[in-house]
Scaffold this motif. Structure first.
Motif, short mmCIF file in Angstrom:
data_model
loop_
_atom_site.label_atom_id
_atom_site.label_comp_id
_atom_site.label_asym_id
_atom_site.label_seq_id
_atom_site.Cartn_x
_atom_site.Cartn_y
_atom_site.Cartn_z
N THR A 146 0.83 -1.20 0.00
CA THR A 146 0.00 0.00 0.00
C THR A 146 0.86 1.25 0.00
O THR A 146 0.57 2.23 -0.71
N THR A 147 1.94 1.23 0.76
CA THR A 147 2.85 2.37 0.81
C THR A 147 3.47 2.65 -0.56
O THR A 147 3.54 3.81 -1.01
N GLU A 148 3.90 1.59 -1.24
CA GLU A 148 4.50 1.76 -2.56
C GLU A 148 3.48 2.27 -3.57
O GLU A 148 3.78 3.14 -4.40
N GLN A 149 2.27 1.75 -3.50
CA GLN A 149 1.23 2.22 -4.42
C GLN A 149 0.89 3.68 -4.16
O GLN A 149 0.60 4.44 -5.10
N ASN A 150 0.94 4.11 -2.90
CA ASN A 150 0.66 5.51 -2.59
C ASN A 150 1.75 6.43 -3.13
O ASN A 150 1.47 7.58 -3.51
N VAL A 151 2.99 5.94 -3.18
CA VAL A 151 4.05 6.72 -3.81
C VAL A 151 3.75 6.90 -5.30
O VAL A 151 3.89 7.99 -5.86
N VAL A 152 3.33 5.82 -5.95
CA VAL A 152 2.97 5.90 -7.36
C VAL A 152 1.87 6.93 -7.57
O VAL A 152 1.94 7.77 -8.47
N ARG A 153 0.85 6.89 -6.72
CA ARG A 153 -0.27 7.82 -6.85
C ARG A 153 0.19 9.27 -6.67
O ARG A 153 -0.22 10.17 -7.40
N GLU A 154 1.04 9.49 -5.66
CA GLU A 154 1.47 10.86 -5.40
C GLU A 154 2.37 11.40 -6.51
O GLU A 154 2.25 12.56 -6.91
N VAL A 155 3.28 10.56 -6.98
CA VAL A 155 4.14 11.00 -8.10
C VAL A 155 3.27 11.37 -9.30
O VAL A 155 3.47 12.42 -9.93
N TRP A 156 2.32 10.50 -9.60
CA TRP A 156 1.43 10.80 -10.73
C TRP A 156 0.70 12.13 -10.53
O TRP A 156 0.62 12.94 -11.44
N ALA A 209 8.86 12.82 -8.24
CA ALA A 209 8.00 13.63 -9.10
C ALA A 209 8.74 14.82 -9.68
O ALA A 209 8.62 15.13 -10.87
N GLU A 210 9.51 15.52 -8.85
CA GLU A 210 10.28 16.67 -9.36
C GLU A 210 11.23 16.23 -10.46
O GLU A 210 11.35 16.89 -11.50
N ALA A 211 11.90 15.10 -10.24
CA ALA A 211 12.84 14.60 -11.24
C ALA A 211 12.12 14.14 -12.50
O ALA A 211 12.60 14.37 -13.62
N ALA A 212 10.97 13.50 -12.36
CA ALA A 212 10.24 13.00 -13.52
C ALA A 212 9.74 14.15 -14.40
O ALA A 212 9.86 14.10 -15.63
N SER A 213 9.16 15.18 -13.79
CA SER A 213 8.72 16.34 -14.57
C SER A 213 9.91 17.01 -15.25
O SER A 213 9.82 17.46 -16.40
N HIS A 214 11.03 17.06 -14.56
CA HIS A 214 12.26 17.67 -15.09
C HIS A 214 12.79 16.89 -16.30
O HIS A 214 13.10 17.49 -17.34
N GLU A 215 12.89 15.57 -16.16
CA GLU A 215 13.43 14.76 -17.27
C GLU A 215 12.50 14.78 -18.48
O GLU A 215 12.94 14.87 -19.62
N ALA A 216 11.18 14.69 -18.23
CA ALA A 216 10.23 14.82 -19.33
C ALA A 216 10.35 16.20 -19.96
O ALA A 216 10.19 16.36 -21.18
N GLY A 217 10.66 17.21 -19.15
CA GLY A 217 10.88 18.56 -19.66
C GLY A 217 12.02 18.62 -20.65
O GLY A 217 11.95 19.36 -21.65
N HIS A 218 13.09 17.88 -20.39
CA HIS A 218 14.18 17.82 -21.38
C HIS A 218 13.68 17.22 -22.69
O HIS A 218 13.98 17.72 -23.77
N ASN A 219 12.91 16.14 -22.60
CA ASN A 219 12.39 15.51 -23.80
C ASN A 219 11.59 16.48 -24.65
O ASN A 219 11.61 16.42 -25.88
#
Length: 486
Positions: free
Chosen positions: A184-194, A282-292
């Motif tokens: 549940t904890t791992e799934q909540n991380v996925v939800r929050e990152v999304w 999440a900060e890193a994911a938005s950043h890396e997608a930003g490079h793309n």
């Protein structure tokens, strides 16, 4: 007369021969001065880079004479590529002259700040309703950003060159030592990152999703293929990170590439570099997608990544310790990158969403007492208006920014039936911790006579963008409006 004419013609012909000879001589001299034609760019890259990537400054020293061609290959202005390679230590050119970045790891302080910024289960459930691996921000869009947590095989890509394994099986995100089960904890991380990444990209016509799309929905086969995107892999495996010691890697401006699209996939976020917490991922994911989608780093003359001020930071800087991270055009003091993020993203495949609510009293969206209506504030020039008919009494008029990771700072105005403003709410923004902004939502509690009223939702900034706050530029995102009695 006839013989005289013939003589003149003969002289003209002779002159042509002389001038022709002079032209040949001049041409040969010019060729000698110019030297041999330059070798093709790919050949020069092969000679200078020897099949391996090279850090920006070193690459610039070797390839300066061909900078214009390299800039064109990367879809950048020559002066911009010059600045990036000369000043950004995280910039690299690969063996084909394509620009990519290797991000630094988060500091211990940044990881600690993120670990303390927990989102309540109730808030998270409201922000990311539904199964963790079936979340969509705009289902049906022709553009996609896929947040891949459940493992991925990387092969036949640029990341498999330069001595890296030809095939790598990235393991799923895992924090409990059991990668075959999602706690549940791992799934909540996925939800929050999304939820956080979806908010960053809310102004755009793109589906940020955790549900694996078909490869055809990510890859782009050519200019006629209008369904494409990028994959951001959340990677706990050390195959690439152990060599670069970085927090993430991504190529620049490849989101809408019409050739070798799959070769420059995926973007990668390394949990061994940024930590396992949702805020930093999440900060890193938005950043890396930003490079793309074409963006480079927001820094200053002295730092490659601007860490922001007060509660604010630019997404293409580093926002781990700031609760409000927004797209930027370099309005802070000492900014070394003035690119218009929204314009650049638009040039690389992501258009802004269409306006979803009327702008004035004549086309206002109808509200019912107690009902919630959602909206997306996508354009800095937008204003959304809602109407409601009320009996006499006291009511609360509320406009709430995104429950998790809000980017939109709201100014709410209550108007009477004549369109006159009777109340305004625009609280000061800030943060209670690195993951929780304050003051983005706005509400008015007002006693009113029976009649029609309007709510006007506008974006606002806070403080001075130079050093204490931000302008309206990046203040865009999701919101909801609701009117309740009392």
């Amino acid at each position: 007369m006839q013989s005289r004419f013939r003589r003149t013609g003969a002289l003209v012909g002779a002159g042509a021969v002389v001038f022709g000879a002079l032209a040949i001589v001049a041409g040969n001299q010019a060729d000698a001065q110019l030297g041999p034609a330059p070798v093709p760019l790919d050949q020069m890259l092969g000679q200078q880079l020897a099949g391996r990537p090279l850090q920006g400054k070193a690459a610039l020293a070797k390839l300066q004479p061909r900078l214009a061609e390299l800039a064109e290959r990367n879809g950048l202005a020559e002066v911009q590529l010059q600045r990036i390679l000369a000043g950004d230590r995280t910039s690299w050119l690969d063996k084909d002259g394509k620009l990519f970045f290797k991000e630094p790891v988060a500091t211990a302080k940044e990881k600690t700040a993120a670990s303390k910024s927990k989102v309540s289960k109730r808030t998270l459930a409201a922000a990311a309703a539904g199964p963790a691996f079936e979340l969509h921000s705009k289902a049906g869009s022709n553009r996609v950003i896929y947040l891949d947590f459940d493992g991925h095989t990387v092969t036949n890509t640029a990341w498999n060159t330069n001595g890296k394994p030809a095939t790598v099986n990235i393991t799923p995100y895992d924090t409990d030592g059991n990668p075959n089960n999602w706690s549940t904890t791992e799934q909540n991380v996925v939800r929050e990152v999304w939820a956080r990444v979806a908010e960053d990209y809310a102004p755009f016509d793109v589906d940020v999703t955790t549900q694996a799309p078909a490869e055809s929905a990510i890859d782009r086969s050519g200019s006629s293929d209008q369904q494409y995107g990028t994959r951001v892999v959340i990677d706990p495996t050390s195959w690439y990170q152990s060599g670069c010691g970085c927090g993430g890697v991504a190529y620049v401006g490849v989101y809408d590439s019409t050739s070798q699209h799959a070769y420059y996939q995926p973007a990668l976020v390394f949990t061994k570099g940024v930590g396992t917490g949702a805020k930093n991922i999440a900060e890193a994911a938005s950043h890396e997608a930003g490079h793309n989608v074409g963006l480079s780093h927001d820094g200053t003359a002295s730092v490659g990544y601007y860490a922001g001020h007060n509660a604010w930071a630019p997404i293409m800087g580093v926002g781990y310790s700031k609760a409000i991270s927004q797209w930027s055009k370099g309005e802070y003091a000492g900014a070394n990158n003035k690119e218009d993020d929204f314009a650049v993203i638009g040039q690389n495949g992501l258009a802004l969403r269409a306006d979803d609510h009327g702008n004035g009293t004549t086309d206002a969206t109808a509200l019912s007492l107690g009902a919630t209506v959602n909206g997306i504030y996508a354009s800095d020039a937008d204003v959304d208006t809602f109407r409601i008919d009320l009996s006499a009494g006291t009511f609360t008029f509320a406009a709430n920014s995104a429950a998790v990771g809000g980017d939109l700072d709201i100014k709410l105005q209550l108007l009477n039936s004549a369109g006159t403003v009777v109340a305004t709410a625009d609280p000061a923004s800030g943060q209670s911790n690195a993951g929780t902004p304050t003051g983005l939502s706005a509400s008015v509690r007002q006693q009113v006579a029976a009649g029609r009223y309007y709510l006007r939702v506008d974006n606002t900034g806070y403080g001075d963008p130079l050093n204490t706050g931000y302008s309206t530029y990046g203040s865009r995102g999701a919101y909801s409006v609701r009117v309740t009695a009392g």
